[in-house]
Design a protein around this motif. Structure first.
Motif, PDB file in Angstrom:
ATOM      1  N   GLU A 226       0.827  -1.204   0.000  1.00 32.63           N
ATOM      2  CA  GLU A 226       0.000   0.000   0.000  1.00 32.63           C
ATOM      3  C   GLU A 226       0.863   1.257   0.000  1.00 32.63           C
ATOM      4  OE1 GLU A 226      -2.549  -0.273   3.356  1.00 32.63           O
ATOM      5  OE2 GLU A 226      -3.772  -1.921   2.530  1.00 32.63           O
ATOM      6  N   ILE A 227       1.946   1.257   0.800  1.00 36.14           N
ATOM      7  CA  ILE A 227       2.845   2.420   0.845  1.00 36.14           C
ATOM      8  C   ILE A 227       3.503   2.640  -0.509  1.00 36.14           C
ATOM      9  CG2 ILE A 227       4.946   3.341   1.896  1.00 36.14           C
ATOM     10  CD1 ILE A 227       4.151   1.889   4.474  1.00 36.14           C
ATOM     11  N   VAL A 228       3.983   1.545  -1.119  1.00 35.06           N
ATOM     12  CA  VAL A 228       4.621   1.648  -2.431  1.00 35.06           C
ATOM     13  C   VAL A 228       3.639   2.179  -3.462  1.00 35.06           C
ATOM     14  CG1 VAL A 228       5.687   0.328  -4.301  1.00 35.06           C
ATOM     15  CG2 VAL A 228       6.309  -0.142  -1.926  1.00 35.06           C
ATOM     16  N   GLU A 229       2.404   1.689  -3.408  1.00 29.84           N
ATOM     17  CA  GLU A 229       1.394   2.136  -4.367  1.00 29.84           C
ATOM     18  C   GLU A 229       1.069   3.617  -4.181  1.00 29.84           C
ATOM     19  OE1 GLU A 229      -1.317   1.828  -7.489  1.00 29.84           O
ATOM     20  OE2 GLU A 229       0.315   0.519  -6.813  1.00 29.84           O
ATOM     21  N   LYS A 230       0.986   4.065  -2.927  1.00 32.20           N
ATOM     22  CA  LYS A 230       0.725   5.476  -2.668  1.00 32.20           C
ATOM     23  C   LYS A 230       1.865   6.350  -3.188  1.00 32.20           C
ATOM     24  CE  LYS A 230      -2.225   4.895   1.404  1.00 32.20           C
ATOM     25  NZ  LYS A 230      -2.361   5.127   2.870  1.00 32.20           N
ATOM     26  N   ARG A 231       3.105   5.891  -2.994  1.00 36.60           N
ATOM     27  CA  ARG A 231       4.254   6.650  -3.496  1.00 36.60           C
ATOM     28  C   ARG A 231       4.230   6.718  -5.015  1.00 36.60           C
ATOM     29  NH1 ARG A 231       9.332   4.483   0.240  1.00 36.60           N
ATOM     30  NH2 ARG A 231       8.654   5.481   2.196  1.00 36.60           N
ATOM     31  N   ARG A 232       3.883   5.613  -5.651  1.00 38.33           N
ATOM     32  CA  ARG A 232       3.839   5.585  -7.113  1.00 38.33           C
ATOM     33  C   ARG A 232       2.773   6.553  -7.642  1.00 38.33           C
ATOM     34  NH1 ARG A 232       1.054   3.207 -11.016  1.00 38.33           N
ATOM     35  NH2 ARG A 232      -0.321   2.188  -9.513  1.00 38.33           N
ATOM     36  N   ILE A 233       1.616   6.552  -6.966  1.00 46.66           N
ATOM     37  CA  ILE A 233       0.542   7.467  -7.383  1.00 46.66           C
ATOM     38  C   ILE A 233       0.977   8.917  -7.171  1.00 46.66           C
ATOM     39  CG2 ILE A 233      -1.809   8.217  -6.858  1.00 46.66           C
ATOM     40  CD1 ILE A 233      -2.437   5.304  -6.141  1.00 46.66           C
ATOM     41  N   LYS A 234       1.645   9.184  -6.048  1.00 44.13           N
ATOM     42  CA  LYS A 234       2.103  10.544  -5.770  1.00 44.13           C
ATOM     43  C   LYS A 234       3.132  10.995  -6.787  1.00 44.13           C
ATOM     44  CE  LYS A 234       4.101  13.416  -2.152  1.00 44.13           C
ATOM     45  NZ  LYS A 234       4.685  13.444  -0.781  1.00 44.13           N
ATOM     46  N   GLU A 235       4.051  10.097  -7.158  1.00 41.94           N
ATOM     47  CA  GLU A 235       5.075  10.448  -8.145  1.00 41.94           C
ATOM     48  C   GLU A 235       4.441  10.765  -9.497  1.00 41.94           C
ATOM     49  OE1 GLU A 235       7.722   7.172  -8.196  1.00 41.94           O
ATOM     50  OE2 GLU A 235       8.674   7.670  -6.263  1.00 41.94           O
ATOM     51  N   LYS A 236       3.447   9.972  -9.888  1.00 40.44           N
ATOM     52  CA  LYS A 236       2.768  10.243 -11.152  1.00 40.44           C
ATOM     53  C   LYS A 236       2.045  11.586 -11.105  1.00 40.44           C
ATOM     54  CE  LYS A 236       2.010   5.612 -12.978  1.00 40.44           C
ATOM     55  NZ  LYS A 236       1.001   4.641 -13.456  1.00 40.44           N
ATOM     56  N   ARG A 237       1.418  11.885  -9.961  1.00 36.78           N
ATOM     57  CA  ARG A 237       0.704  13.149  -9.827  1.00 36.78           C
ATOM     58  C   ARG A 237       1.679  14.327  -9.887  1.00 36.78           C
ATOM     59  NH1 ARG A 237      -1.662  12.096  -5.504  1.00 36.78           N
ATOM     60  NH2 ARG A 237      -0.286  13.218  -4.050  1.00 36.78           N
ATOM     61  N   ASP A 238       2.814  14.194  -9.207  1.00 36.32           N
ATOM     62  CA  ASP A 238       3.819  15.252  -9.237  1.00 36.32           C
ATOM     63  C   ASP A 238       4.375  15.456 -10.641  1.00 36.32           C
ATOM     64  OD1 ASP A 238       3.404  15.496  -6.546  1.00 36.32           O
ATOM     65  OD2 ASP A 238       5.196  14.351  -5.959  1.00 36.32           O
ATOM     66  N   GLU A 239       4.545  14.343 -11.347  1.00 39.85           N
ATOM     67  CA  GLU A 239       5.074  14.429 -12.711  1.00 39.85           C
ATOM     68  C   GLU A 239       4.086  15.149 -13.622  1.00 39.85           C
ATOM     69  OE1 GLU A 239       6.854  11.444 -16.159  1.00 39.85           O
ATOM     70  OE2 GLU A 239       6.263  10.666 -14.188  1.00 39.85           O
ATOM     71  N   ARG A 240       2.813  14.900 -13.464  1.00 42.29           N
ATOM     72  CA  ARG A 240       1.806  15.585 -14.281  1.00 42.29           C
ATOM     73  C   ARG A 240       1.770  17.087 -13.966  1.00 42.29           C
ATOM     74  NH1 ARG A 240      -1.419  10.958 -13.128  1.00 42.29           N
ATOM     75  NH2 ARG A 240      -2.515  12.154 -11.502  1.00 42.29           N
ATOM     76  N   LEU A 241       1.912  17.422 -12.682  1.00 40.83           N
ATOM     77  CA  LEU A 241       1.930  18.835 -12.305  1.00 40.83           C
ATOM     78  C   LEU A 241       3.134  19.567 -12.915  1.00 40.83           C
ATOM     79  CD1 LEU A 241       0.892  18.594  -8.547  1.00 40.83           C
ATOM     80  CD2 LEU A 241      -0.497  19.418 -10.460  1.00 40.83           C
ATOM     81  N   LYS A 242       4.292  18.900 -12.944  1.00 37.48           N
ATOM     82  CA  LYS A 242       5.479  19.515 -13.543  1.00 37.48           C
ATOM     83  C   LYS A 242       5.282  19.767 -15.027  1.00 37.48           C
ATOM     84  CE  LYS A 242       8.935  17.651 -10.346  1.00 37.48           C
ATOM     85  NZ  LYS A 242      10.134  16.791 -10.206  1.00 37.48           N
TER      86      LYS A 242
END
Length: 626
Positions: A606-622
Motif C-alpha cells: 500500500e505504501i509503495v502504491e501510494k508513493r507511485r501514485i504521488k510520483e505520477k501526480r507530481d510528474e503531471r503537475l510539472k
C-alpha cells in the motif's frame, strides 16, 4: 470455509490415497495427516517417506499451502496389532480418534478422506455378508460426522470456534470445471445458540466416484509417487482383504460383480438406488420437521413440547391405509424429534415403527367418527425418551388466541423428556479428580489467585458437556439427582441453625419450573465423595460449601428453522475465573506469524502504491507548469 481463514484436513495412511489426491490442492489450504498404524516394522519409515514426498511437492521451499503431520497410533501395552482378530475394527477406531483430536487441535472443521469406488463396493459386500438390509447396503456415505469419536470434545459435534454459514468457492470452481457441480462439497451451516454446543469435524469423501485404476493413472501422469500397504494383499488379515482378492480374481457371483451386457442389476447399482431413496426419505422427513411447531425446549432438563399439526402433515398420513414409504418417512421424522432430548447417539429406525404410528399415523383418531377419549394421555418410551401426549388444563393453558379445545385435540401436543433411569442399570457418571494448580502467587493470601489449567470437557449421559475445576482435595463426580440425594439436600437446609430459606425456596421454584415430577431425577448433579450435592449445574444452583467452578452446555442439536427465540430456554452461561489461558500451539503460532507477515506485506504494498501514485501526480503537475 474461506481458504484464508479455515483449513481442510486431508488424511492418508501411506497407501494410494496418500498421494496428490487430485488438483483440489491448488485451491484449498490443506493440512495433511499421515497415520502410522504401527502394525508393521516398516510403517514408520513409510510414513516418513510419504511426508517427504509431500514436502517435495508442496513443502515450505515451494508452497506453504500444505502442512503435514504424522499421527502414530498408540496400542495397549503388550498388544501386537497384526495378531488381533479384530485388527481392522480396532485400527479404524484408533485412526479416527487420532484424526479427530488432531483436527480439533489444528482448528480444522473438515476432513477429506481418500476412499474410492472400490472401497464403497467392498463395504456394501461386507454389510451384505453381515446381514444388513435396506439402508444398510448403501455403502460409504459421501459426508458424515467423524465416526468412532463419540464423547471426544472438539471432534464429535462439539468444540465449535465460530459461527459460519459458508461454502468453499474454490472447491465450487474446481468441481464446476469438471462438470460435477452436483457432487460439490455441500454448504456447512452452524448456528451458535447460548448454552449449546456446535461444531465438530465433518468427513468428506470426494473420490467415491473414481476407480482405483483411474487414480493410479492420474498419479502416474502427474509423476506423483505413492505406496501400497502389503497387508492389503493378505486375505487372511481381514474380511475386506478376502473380498478384495475375490474381486481382483473375478471370483464373485455375477450379481455382486460389475455390470455386463446381460446383467445390469448388480449390488453396485442396487446400493446407488438405495442411497438415492435414503436421501429422498431424509429430505422429505426434514421438510415435515421444519413444519413442526416447537412450543418449548427447556435445555435445563432436556424436555420438549411440540405441537404436531394435522395440516402440516401430508394428507396421506391421515388416511387409514399407510404405505411403506410413509412408515419410513414417519420414523425418520420421529427420530429427528427424539434426537433433541435422547441420550443415545444413534437411534435405530426399526425401533421407531410403533412410536411413529403413535405420534403421527394415529392422528386420524381425532377426526370425526373416532373415539377422542382414547387419544389424550398416550405414553410410551423410544430411543431413551419418555413420550407423553398431554391434554390441556382446565384454564386452557397451551391454547393460542382464537383456538378452540377441539382444534388442539386434532393438533396433538407431545411432551418429550429423558427416560427415567432404570434401577437395575448403572447410572451415568463422570469422575472429576482434584485439580492441580499450575501457578500460585505467594504474595496473595486468597484462593482465587491460584491458577488452574483448563479442565477437559466431559460428555455426561450423552446430553450435557460439562467442565469442572475441582479445587477441593477430594475427588468429585457428576451423577443424576436421585430421590435420596434430593431428600438429603433438603434436610441440610432444614437442619442448619441459620438455614437459608431464600435459597431453599429458590431450589423448589427451579425444580417446579424446569423439572417437575420424575423429570428432576434426570438432572445432573455435582456431588462430593460423601454423595452430598454441591451444584445442580443445569439450574445454576450452587449449595454453600467448597468452592468449585463449572461450565455446562447442551450437546449439538438441530431445531426447525421456524422455531421462536423465546421457545428455547438455554443453560446458564459461565466463565472460569481462575483458569490459565491455554498455551498457543506451534501450529497456531505459525498461522499467526504467517498472517502477521502477510499483513506487513500488504502494508508495504500500500505504501509503495501510494508513493507511485504521488510520483505520477507530481510528474503531471510539472508537465503542466512547463
Amino acid at each position: 470455509m474461506a481458504p484464508s481463514t479455515r483449513q481442510q484436513g486431508i488424511a492418508g495412511t501411506g497407501q494410494i490415497r496418500s498421494g496428490k489426491q487430485y488438483p483440489v490442492l491448488q485451491f484449498l489450504r490443506l493440512h495433511a495427516f499421515i497415520v502410522d498404524h504401527k502394525a508393521r516394522p516398516d510403517s514408520t519409515e513409510e510414513a516418513k517417506q510419504v511426508r517427504k514426498w509431500l514436502h517435495e511437492q508442496f513443502g515450505p521451499n515451494k508452497d506453504d499451502s500444505l502442512r503435514s503431520d504424522i499421527l502414530t497410533l498408540k496400542w495397549p501395552h503388550g498388544v501386537i496389532p497384526s495378531k488381533l482378530p479384530n485388527f481392522e475394527t480396532e485400527a479404524r477406531r484408533l485412526r479416527y480418534q487420532a484424526l479427530g483430536k488432531a483436527c480439533h487441535q489444528a482448528n480444522i472443521p473438515s476432513l477429506l478422506l481418500g476412499h474410492h469406488k472400490a472401497d464403497k463396493k467392498e463395504t456394501s459386500i461386507i454389510r451384505l455378508i453381515e446381514g444388513y438390509r435396506g439402508a444398510g447396503l448403501r455403502g460409504i456415505p459421501t459426508e458424515s460426522d467423524i465416526p468412532d469419536c463419540e464423547g471426544i470434545y472438539g471432534a464429535y459435534q462439539s468444540g465449535g470456534r465460530g459461527c459460519i454459514t459458508t461454502q468453499n468457492e474454490s472447491a465450487k470452481a474446481l468441481f464446476s470445471k469438471q462438470g460435477r457441480e452436483e457432487e460439490m462439497l455441500p454448504p456447512v451451516k452452524e448456528y451458535r445458540k447460548p448454552g449449546f454446543e456446535y461444531g465438530g469435524v465433518r468427513t468428506y469423501r470426494p473420490l467415491l466416484t473414481f476407480s482405483k485404476c483411474n487414480l493410479q493413472k492420474t498419479l502416474s501422469e502427474a509423476n506423483v509417487p505413492w505406496m501400497e500397504d502389503p497387508t492389503n494383499e493378505d486375505p487372511t488379515v481381514s474380511v475386506r482383504n478376502a473380498i478384495r482378492l475375490l474381486i481382483r480374481n473375478k471370483s464373485l457371483p455375477m450379481a455382486l460383480s460389475g455390470p455386463s451386457h446381460w446383467n445390469t442389476c448388480t449390488l453396485e447399482t442396487a446400493a446407488e438406488n438405495i442411497h438415492q431413496k435414503y436421501q429422498w426419505r431424509n429430505e422429505r422427513a426434514d421438510d415435515l420437521f421444519q413444519a413442526l411447531d416447537i412450543i418449548t425446549f427447556d435445555s435445563r432438563a432436556g424436555s420438549l413440547e411440540v405441537r404436531i399439526r394435522s395440516m402440516s402433515l401430508d394428507s396421506s398420513f391421515l388416511s387409514p391405509t399407510i404405505n411403506i414409504e410413509q412408515e419410513h418417512i414417519g420414523a425418520r421424522l420421529v427420530r429427528l424429534l427424539l434426537q433433541l432430548v435422547s441420550p443415545q447417539d444413534h437411534i435405530s429406525l426399526q425401533s421407531l415403527e410403533t412410536a411413529a404410528k403413535s405420534m403421527l399415523l394415529d392422528i386420524d383418531k381425532e377426526l370425526p367418527g373416532h373415539d377422542k377419549k382414547s387419544c389424550p394421555g398416550a405414553v410410551f418410551t423410544a430411543g431413551g425418551v419418555y413420550c407423553e401426549r398431554v391434554s390441556l388444563s382446565n384454564d386452557g393453558s397451551g391454547l393460542k388466541s382464537g383456538e378452540s379445545y377441539k382444534s388442539v385435540l386434532v393438533d396433538h401436543i407431545w411432551r418429550l423428556s429423558r427416560q427415567p433411569y432404570h434401577q437395575n442399570l448403572p447410572e451415568p457418571e463422570c469422575r472429576v479428580p482434584p485439580a492441580q494448580p499450575s501457578f500460585y502467587n505467594p504474595k496473595a493470601k486468597k484462593q482465587q489467585h491460584i491458577i488452574y489449567p483448563e479442565p477437559p470437557w466431559q460428555l455426561w449421559d450423552g446430553r450435557y458437556w460439562i467442565q469442572v475445576i475441582n479445587s477441593t482435595l477430594k475427588p468429585l463426580k457428576i451423577c443424576p439427582l436421585t430421590e435420596d440425594r434430593l431428600l438429603r439436600l433438603k434436610a441440610r437446609f432444614r437442619a442448619e441453625d441459620c438455614g437459608d430459606t431464600k435459597k431453599f425456596a429458590t431450589l423448589r421454584t427451579l425444580l417446579r419450573e424446569a423439572a417437575p415430577g420424575l423429570l428432576r431425577f434426570t438432572l445432573p448433579a455435582i456431588v462430593d465423595d460423601e454423595d452430598n450435592v454441591l451444584v445442580l449445574p443445569t439450574l445454576g444452583f450452587e449449595v454453600d460449601g467448597p468452592t468449585i467452578e463449572w461450565r455446562i452446555r447442551y450437546r449439538r442439536v438441530t431445531f426447525p428453522d421456524n422455531i421462536k427465540k423465546e421457545a428455547v430456554i438455554a443453560l446458564p452461561e459461565k466463565e472460569f475465573k481462575c483458569v490459565k489461558p491455554p498455551a498457543i500451539s506451534a501450529h497456531h503460532q505459525n498461522i499467526i506469524e504467517d498472517r502477521r507477515e502477510a499483513k506487513v506485506q500488504r502494508k508495504v504494498e500500500e505504501i509503495v502504491e501510494k508513493r507511485r501514485i504521488k510520483e505520477k501526480r507530481d510528474e503531471r503537475l510539472k508537465k503542466k507548469k512547463m
